[in-house]
Enzyme design. Structure first.
Site, PDB file in Angstrom:
ATOM      1  N   CYS A 135       0.837  -1.206   0.000  1.00  0.00           N
ATOM      2  CA  CYS A 135       0.000   0.000   0.000  1.00  0.00           C
ATOM      3  C   CYS A 135       0.872   1.255   0.000  1.00  0.00           C
ATOM      4  O   CYS A 135       0.543   2.259  -0.640  1.00  0.00           O
ATOM      5  CB  CYS A 135      -0.919   0.012   1.217  1.00  0.00           C
ATOM      6  SG  CYS A 135      -1.989  -1.424   1.340  1.00  0.00           S
TER       7      CYS A 135
HETATM    8  C1  BEZ Z   1       0.547  -4.593   1.790  1.00  0.00           C
HETATM    9  O1  BEZ Z   1       0.061  -3.530   1.474  1.00  0.00           O
HETATM   10  O2  BEZ Z   1       1.752  -4.796   1.722  1.00  0.00           O
HETATM   11  C2  BEZ Z   1      -0.317  -5.735   2.246  1.00  0.00           C
HETATM   12  C3  BEZ Z   1      -1.474  -5.470   2.933  1.00  0.00           C
HETATM   13  C4  BEZ Z   1      -2.252  -6.520   3.379  1.00  0.00           C
HETATM   14  C5  BEZ Z   1      -1.862  -7.817   3.103  1.00  0.00           C
HETATM   15  C6  BEZ Z   1      -0.705  -8.066   2.368  1.00  0.00           C
HETATM   16  C7  BEZ Z   1       0.081  -7.001   1.949  1.00  0.00           C
END
Ligand code: BEZ
Length: 213
Positions: free
Chosen positions: A46
């Site tokens: 994210c």
């Molecule tokens: C991420 O944004 O890295 C992420 C968020 C939730 C689950 C897996 C990855």
């Protein structure tokens, strides 16, 4: 929760965001918009996604597209995380992030897919046109960061095909030839497409992209 389908009016809502309270329809104004969710603040994928969106601001502006992100975290969390995004992605977050702690918007837009994760939003994308109609819905899992070049490509196609009687073929990119929609009669092609056209099959007619000089 009602299913949202292409062509529906994007449901309106009022919510808190990192830039204050937003009434979605008022915030959209009369331009295009993107509403996109991410699973959680302070997560790696994210962080790269929101940094990328910030860096693409001039591309969204060129297309008259406003962007708003969303997760079920609160305003203070968003604000702290924005500092991290700015620092690590070498950018300045220049769009609001909705703080959907009560999941009102996530549920309205069906952004929580319980068999994927019972609490967190998946990576949803809604593209909304100036009439507030939903023109594109894409859903990615948490494990896959989005390709924002693809999003720009689709927006180019949506904006082109909204005003010209063409559709865009597989792997089309801005500047490539387009296909003439089946509803256009052969006799009307020369006037509608003065740049010329090719008839590959009676149902497959191509023309140079009409909105370029
Ligand atoms: C991420 O944004 O890295 C992420 C968020 C939730 C689950 C897996 C990855």
């Amino acid at each position: 929760m009602a299913t949202i389908r292409l062509g529906d009016v994007a449901p309106n809502f009022t919510a808190q965001s990192s830039e204050g309270q937003i009434n979605f329809h008022d915030w959209l104004g009369d331009g295009w918009g993107i509403l996109f969710s991410h699973p959680a603040d302070y997560t790696p994928v994210c962080t790269t996604e929101l940094g990328t969106v910030a860096k693409y601001k001039s591309e969204f502006d060129k297309r008259n597209v406003k962007v708003v992100a969303l997760s079920v975290d609160g305003v203070e969390s968003h604000k702290g995380w924005i500092n991290d995004i700015n620092e690590t992605q070498n950018t300045t977050v220049n769009f609001p992030i909705i703080a959907d702690e009560d999941r009102k918007v996530s549920e309205l837009y069906d952004m929580i897919h319980p068999n994927a994760d019972s609490k967190l939003t998946v990576r949803s994308v809604f593209v909304i046109d100036p009439d507030k109609k939903v023109k594109l819905i894409i859903t990615y899992p948490a494990s896959t960061g989005r390709n924002f070049d693809e999003l720009l490509r689709v927006i180019d196609s949506l904006q082109l095909t909204a005003y010209h009687k063409v559709a865009t073929p597989a792997n089309w990119n801005n500047g490539d030839d387009c296909v003439i929609v089946p509803a256009v009669a052969d006799k009307d092609i020369p006037e509608l497409f003065p740049k010329g056209h090719k008839v590959v099959k009676p149902y497959l007619r191509t023309t140079p992209q009409p909105n370029l000089d």
